[in-house]
Design a protein around this motif. Structure first.
Motif, PDB file in Angstrom:
ATOM      1  N   CYS A   4      -2.366   8.504  -5.029  1.00 33.36           N
ATOM      2  CA  CYS A   4      -1.137   8.069  -4.388  1.00 33.36           C
ATOM      3  C   CYS A   4      -1.404   7.764  -2.910  1.00 33.36           C
ATOM      4  CB  CYS A   4      -0.077   9.142  -4.561  1.00 33.36           C
ATOM      5  SG  CYS A   4       1.545   8.593  -4.058  1.00 33.36           S
ATOM      6  N   ASP A   5      -2.177   8.634  -2.269  1.00 31.89           N
ATOM      7  CA  ASP A   5      -2.474   8.443  -0.853  1.00 31.89           C
ATOM      8  C   ASP A   5      -3.256   7.139  -0.635  1.00 31.89           C
ATOM      9  OD1 ASP A   5      -2.632   9.283   1.918  1.00 31.89           O
ATOM     10  OD2 ASP A   5      -4.758   9.614   1.531  1.00 31.89           O
ATOM     11  N   SER A   6      -4.156   6.836  -1.572  1.00 28.53           N
ATOM     12  CA  SER A   6      -4.941   5.604  -1.395  1.00 28.53           C
ATOM     13  C   SER A   6      -4.002   4.386  -1.422  1.00 28.53           C
ATOM     14  CB  SER A   6      -6.040   5.491  -2.458  1.00 28.53           C
ATOM     15  OG  SER A   6      -5.442   5.271  -3.717  1.00 28.53           O
ATOM     16  N   HIS A   7      -2.977   4.438  -2.268  1.00 30.08           N
ATOM     17  CA  HIS A   7      -2.032   3.309  -2.317  1.00 30.08           C
ATOM     18  C   HIS A   7      -1.161   3.262  -1.066  1.00 30.08           C
ATOM     19  CE1 HIS A   7      -3.270   2.238  -6.271  1.00 30.08           C
ATOM     20  NE2 HIS A   7      -2.934   3.408  -6.795  1.00 30.08           N
ATOM     21  N   LEU A   8      -0.789   4.418  -0.556  1.00 26.72           N
ATOM     22  CA  LEU A   8       0.022   4.444   0.673  1.00 26.72           C
ATOM     23  C   LEU A   8      -0.801   3.856   1.833  1.00 26.72           C
ATOM     24  CD1 LEU A   8       1.624   8.010   0.460  1.00 26.72           C
ATOM     25  CD2 LEU A   8       2.825   5.842   0.173  1.00 26.72           C
ATOM     26  N   ARG A   9      -2.074   4.245   1.871  1.00 27.10           N
ATOM     27  CA  ARG A   9      -2.918   3.741   2.955  1.00 27.10           C
ATOM     28  C   ARG A   9      -3.130   2.243   2.824  1.00 27.10           C
ATOM     29  NH1 ARG A   9      -7.666   5.615   2.539  1.00 27.10           N
ATOM     30  NH2 ARG A   9      -7.468   7.249   0.989  1.00 27.10           N
ATOM     31  N   ALA A  10      -3.041   1.734   1.592  1.00 24.75           N
ATOM     32  CA  ALA A  10      -3.187   0.284   1.387  1.00 24.75           C
ATOM     33  C   ALA A  10      -1.875  -0.456   1.690  1.00 24.75           C
ATOM     34  CB  ALA A  10      -3.638   0.022  -0.044  1.00 24.75           C
ATOM     35  N   GLY A  11      -0.870   0.287   2.173  1.00 23.96           N
ATOM     36  CA  GLY A  11       0.366  -0.370   2.615  1.00 23.96           C
ATOM     37  C   GLY A  11       1.488  -0.385   1.597  1.00 23.96           C
ATOM     38  N   LYS A  12       1.302   0.307   0.476  1.00 25.27           N
ATOM     39  CA  LYS A  12       2.370   0.337  -0.533  1.00 25.27           C
ATOM     40  C   LYS A  12       3.484   1.261  -0.084  1.00 25.27           C
ATOM     41  CE  LYS A  12       0.013  -2.163  -3.445  1.00 25.27           C
ATOM     42  NZ  LYS A  12       0.341  -3.602  -3.491  1.00 25.27           N
ATOM     43  N   THR A  13       4.698   1.023  -0.594  1.00 24.71           N
ATOM     44  CA  THR A  13       5.812   1.926  -0.317  1.00 24.71           C
ATOM     45  C   THR A  13       5.615   3.183  -1.169  1.00 24.71           C
ATOM     46  OG1 THR A  13       7.127   1.100  -2.148  1.00 24.71           O
ATOM     47  CG2 THR A  13       7.386  -0.033  -0.013  1.00 24.71           C
ATOM     48  N   PRO A  14       6.333   4.279  -0.839  1.00 27.90           N
ATOM     49  CA  PRO A  14       6.190   5.477  -1.678  1.00 27.90           C
ATOM     50  C   PRO A  14       6.470   5.194  -3.157  1.00 27.90           C
ATOM     51  CG  PRO A  14       7.254   6.057   0.371  1.00 27.90           C
ATOM     52  CD  PRO A  14       7.102   4.552   0.390  1.00 27.90           C
ATOM     53  N   LEU A  15       7.505   4.413  -3.453  1.00 21.11           N
ATOM     54  CA  LEU A  15       7.817   4.148  -4.857  1.00 21.11           C
ATOM     55  C   LEU A  15       6.693   3.344  -5.519  1.00 21.11           C
ATOM     56  CD1 LEU A  15       9.630   4.292  -7.313  1.00 21.11           C
ATOM     57  CD2 LEU A  15      10.902   2.320  -6.451  1.00 21.11           C
ATOM     58  N   GLU A  16       6.221   2.320  -4.821  1.00 14.07           N
ATOM     59  CA  GLU A  16       5.117   1.523  -5.391  1.00 14.07           C
ATOM     60  C   GLU A  16       3.878   2.395  -5.601  1.00 14.07           C
ATOM     61  OE1 GLU A  16       6.248  -2.728  -3.190  1.00 14.07           O
ATOM     62  OE2 GLU A  16       4.815  -1.353  -2.262  1.00 14.07           O
ATOM     63  N   ALA A  17       3.585   3.222  -4.590  1.00 13.94           N
ATOM     64  CA  ALA A  17       2.384   4.073  -4.679  1.00 13.94           C
ATOM     65  C   ALA A  17       2.522   5.053  -5.844  1.00 13.94           C
ATOM     66  CB  ALA A  17       2.183   4.822  -3.365  1.00 13.94           C
ATOM     67  N   ALA A  18       3.717   5.631  -6.006  1.00 19.17           N
ATOM     68  CA  ALA A  18       3.922   6.585  -7.107  1.00 19.17           C
ATOM     69  C   ALA A  18       3.797   5.872  -8.449  1.00 19.17           C
ATOM     70  CB  ALA A  18       5.298   7.243  -6.972  1.00 19.17           C
ATOM     71  N   VAL A  38       6.503  15.973  -9.116  1.00 24.77           N
ATOM     72  CA  VAL A  38       7.436  15.642  -8.032  1.00 24.77           C
ATOM     73  C   VAL A  38       6.604  15.360  -6.787  1.00 24.77           C
ATOM     74  CG1 VAL A  38       9.464  16.314  -6.707  1.00 24.77           C
ATOM     75  CG2 VAL A  38       9.168  17.205  -9.013  1.00 24.77           C
ATOM     76  N   PHE A  39       6.892  14.208  -6.164  1.00 29.76           N
ATOM     77  CA  PHE A  39       6.172  13.754  -4.960  1.00 29.76           C
ATOM     78  C   PHE A  39       7.067  13.936  -3.741  1.00 29.76           C
ATOM     79  CE2 PHE A  39       2.812  11.020  -6.928  1.00 29.76           C
ATOM     80  CZ  PHE A  39       3.292  10.928  -8.226  1.00 29.76           C
ATOM     81  N   LEU A  40       6.446  14.368  -2.643  1.00 28.47           N
ATOM     82  CA  LEU A  40       7.132  14.463  -1.348  1.00 28.47           C
ATOM     83  C   LEU A  40       6.249  13.722  -0.334  1.00 28.47           C
ATOM     84  CD1 LEU A  40       9.404  15.959   0.391  1.00 28.47           C
ATOM     85  CD2 LEU A  40       7.727  17.787   0.693  1.00 28.47           C
ATOM     86  N   PHE A  41       6.872  12.884   0.495  1.00 27.27           N
ATOM     87  CA  PHE A  41       6.095  12.018   1.384  1.00 27.27           C
ATOM     88  C   PHE A  41       6.349  12.344   2.847  1.00 27.27           C
ATOM     89  CE2 PHE A  41       7.047   9.862  -2.539  1.00 27.27           C
ATOM     90  CZ  PHE A  41       5.823   9.328  -2.919  1.00 27.27           C
ATOM     91  N   ALA A  42       5.293  12.419   3.638  1.00 18.87           N
ATOM     92  CA  ALA A  42       5.433  12.626   5.087  1.00 18.87           C
ATOM     93  C   ALA A  42       6.275  11.486   5.656  1.00 18.87           C
ATOM     94  CB  ALA A  42       4.051  12.637   5.738  1.00 18.87           C
ATOM     95  N   GLY A  43       7.152  11.830   6.585  1.00 13.52           N
ATOM     96  CA  GLY A  43       7.972  10.804   7.233  1.00 13.52           C
ATOM     97  C   GLY A  43       9.158  10.340   6.407  1.00 13.52           C
ATOM     98  N   GLN A  44       9.324  10.880   5.184  1.00 10.44           N
ATOM     99  CA  GLN A  44      10.415  10.446   4.292  1.00 10.44           C
ATOM    100  C   GLN A  44      11.283  11.663   3.977  1.00 10.44           C
ATOM    101  OE1 GLN A  44      10.832   7.290   3.094  1.00 10.44           O
ATOM    102  NE2 GLN A  44       8.980   6.474   4.043  1.00 10.44           N
ATOM    103  N   ASP A  45      12.157  11.968   4.933  1.00 15.06           N
ATOM    104  CA  ASP A  45      12.915  13.194   4.833  1.00 15.06           C
ATOM    105  C   ASP A  45      13.986  13.162   3.730  1.00 15.06           C
ATOM    106  OD1 ASP A  45      13.421  15.755   5.863  1.00 15.06           O
ATOM    107  OD2 ASP A  45      15.317  14.977   6.676  1.00 15.06           O
TER     108      ASP A  45
END
Ligand code: G6P
Length: 606
Positions: free
Chosen positions: A131-145, A159-166
């Motif tokens: 998931c982190d690799s997709h986030l680093r590639a610029g995907k949104t949390p939903l796309e990455a998940a 269940v996923f929790l994302f930094a910066g996404q309160d």
């Protein structure tokens, strides 16, 4: 198997999550952890052992934040260490997971080749790195998940929790249950409604393949094709879900003592004293099937084993019983004339569910008997009969076993009556017998002080044998299982007639042998087996009734006299002293009665 929770709250979530995890501890308790977002930054606390260790850690190292995820673990991949405890984190994402990622080693090799550094021995860690690799590639949390989920094989809830996404949790279900809780400006995710009971009573269950984007005010559920779908929001009965030990030291003790009450509830539901009939409108075409297979795991399997005797006797049909983990891979030939009966307290046991789906695929009819009405097994059945035991928290099953047996008996009688294999008079006689159960069980519970005394001696043994004939054979198996589960004493259940084909070699003056022998046509045979044990100095604990005690030969070490009863209720009645014996042996040994080592109540992995 592993409990998970997620909260988007209005208040500090760490204490709420610990409370929710307490309610999920029955699913696993070898380590626990939580992650929260404080000002958008992810932080975690994790501790090995029981939840109390995590609570203590949070006192010295508190975690702030209004959003978080939590986990209580039953280890599958990797020892129960702090590093292996969930939540797992890589970069901007943290995850809690229940289940198994079957292709984790392939994914791990791939991720390591791409430069990822793994901190744990778990299968779960691949999820956060992917998931982190997709986030680093610029995907949104939903796309990455979604891209992550697409790569995973196995059965899981995440269940996923994302930094910066309160205000965001992403929850996904494939094979393991997940409930979404709706609050007022708050939202919750949990392995079951029980975990969320103090937080909300408005619950929707994700279906197979679903994932949900959860925010405080809007929850959107997608199916496996990523199409938006509606899942029904149900209002759960909070009072029913809020459970505590009451005046008892352990949930197991409370649940043993609840049996007269829960049996009375189930009798009120399934029998009609005014007509003397079973009141179970099944809507099944009872002429359709010519064979019955009963499938389950653990204690529920022993309930099926008892039911085999009843079904053969009352329905005069071929009946097979199977442990689900064997049945599902054996691919037995079945057809649309097969009635498959699946018994499960949780309704989530992975092997039982897979076996159910196998029978469905062969065209068979599916009846389930479950304690959790909203469970996957209930939802995938043609007919789901609630066993009405109420929440069972102790890992070793007691009251659910009694209620499984009662429901199986009622179903057997009602089906036999409709198939014409028993008369109305016989049905009335059996219903009358069933209705004596609450009273009989209450009297059996009165034996507790005597059983507590006997347990002082039994608890010293390293091996205990349990013997029975007829329906007492599965009760012997269940008695041995209970003792193993909570006191860690090695125990074996045997059909009394098999004694001389092996187990008798174990008998000497140090081996207690529990002989289950109510009066009746098998009593004489059981007495002969008991004599064989006593002739070899075995320490016999005879469990019988007054006629059985009078007709007993020789001098057993001890005897327990249960009230006289009709044969159909004997298995339910004779299970009571087995439960009490194991409970008091566990007290003697000082083991963790409600959460015995290595066990979990709901086994959602194969
Ligand atoms: C686990 C539990 C047992 C239970 C078995 C089947 O092993 O510890 O108490 O009998 O699973 O569970 P189920 O929920 O399907 O009845």
């Amino acid at each position: 198997m592993c409990g998970i929770v997620g909260i988007l709250g209005k208040h500090q979530v760490a204490p709420l999550m610990v409370e929710a995890l307490k309610r999920l501890e029955y699913r696993g308790y070898d380590s626990a952890g939580i992650a929260t977002l404080d000002d958008g930054t992810l932080d975690r606390r994790r501790a090995t052992g029981k939840l109390i260790n995590l609570s203590d850690l949070l006192v010295t190292e508190p975690l702030a934040g209004l959003s978080g995820i939590g986990h209580t673990r039953w280890a599958t991949h990797g020892k129960p260490t702090q590093a292996n405890a969930h939540p797992h984190q890589a970069g901007r994402v943290a995850v809690v997971h229940n289940g198994i990622i079957e292709n984790f080693s392939t994914l791990r090799a791939e991720l390591e080749a791409g430069g990822a550094t793994f901190q744990t021995e778990t299968d779960t860690e691949v999820v956060v790195h992917l998931c982190d690799s997709h986030l680093r590639a610029g995907k949104t949390p939903l796309e990455a998940a979604r891209l992550t989920l697409a790569r995973l094989h196995g059965a899981f809830a995440l269940v996923f929790l994302f930094a910066g996404q309160d205000d965001l949790l992403i929850a996904a279900r494939r094979g393991s249950p997940l409930a979404i809780g709706y609050g007022e400006g708050e939202a919750f995710v949990g392995s079951d409604a029980l975990a969320l009971a103090p937080l909300t009573n408005r619950i929707a269950y994700l279906e197979e393949g679903d994932h949900a984007v959860v925010t405080r005010n809007v929850i959107t559920v997608y199916d496996e094709t990523d199409a938006e779908v509606e899942r029904k929001i149900e209002t759960t009965d909070l009072d029913h879900l809020l459970v505590d030990k009451g005046r008892y030291k352990h949930f197991m003790a409370k649940e043993i003592h609840e049996q007269p009450a829960v049996l009375a509830d189930a009798l009120a539901r399934y029998t009609d004293p005014s007509t003397g009939r079973i009141d179970m409108e099944t809507g099944l075409d009872v002429s359709r099937f010519d064979r019955v297979v009963l499938v389950a795991c653990g204690t529920a399997h022993y309930a099926c084993h008892v039911a085999k005797y009843w079904f053969e006797d009352l329905l005069r049909l071929p009946v097979e019983i199977e442990v689900a983990s064997e049945f599902r891979y054996r691919e037995p030939p079945l057809n649309e004339r097969t009635l498959g009966i699946f018994v499960s307290q949780s309704g989530e046991t992975a092997d039982t569910l897979a076996a159910l789906r196998y029978v469905r695929a062969q065209g068979g009819m599916i009846v389930s008997m479950v304690n959790v009405d909203s469970s996957t097994i209930a939802r995938e059945s043609d007919l789901a009969l609630p066993i009405l035991a109420g929440p069972e928290i102790g890992v070793a099953s007691t009251k659910a076993f009694a209620c499984q047996l009662l429901t199986l008996a009622a179903f057997a009688i009602s089906t036999a009556s409709r198939r014409g294999t028993i008369t109305g008079d016989r049905e009335a006689e059996l219903v009358r017998a069933l209705r004596t159960l609450p009273e009989l069980v209450t009297r059996a519970l009165d034996l507790e002080p005597t059983i507590a005394d006997l347990s002082r001696e039994v608890a010293k043994a390293t091996d205990v044998l349990f013997l029975g004939r007829g329906t007492m054979y599965p009760i012997a198996l269940e008695g041995a299982l209970k003792l193993k589960e909570i006191s860690y004493i090695h125990a074996e259940g045997y059909a009394s007639g098999e004694l001389k084909h092996g187990p008798i070699a174990l008998v000497d003056e140090f081996v207690p042998v529990v002989v289950l022998a109510p009066s009746g046509n098998l009593h004489d045979k059981s007495m002969s087996n008991m004599e064989e044990v006593m002739a070899r100095d075995g320490k016999v604990l005879l469990v019988t009734d007054s006629d059985g005690a009078k007709a007993a030969t020789g001098e057993p070490w001890a005897a327990l006299e249960l009230p006289d009863c009709a044969p159909i209720v004997a298995p339910i009645l004779y299970a009571i002293p087995m439960q009490l014996l194991s409970y008091h042996c566990a007290l003697q040994k000082g083991t963790d009665v409600d959460q015995p080592r290595n066990l979990a109540k709901s086994v959602t992995v194969e």
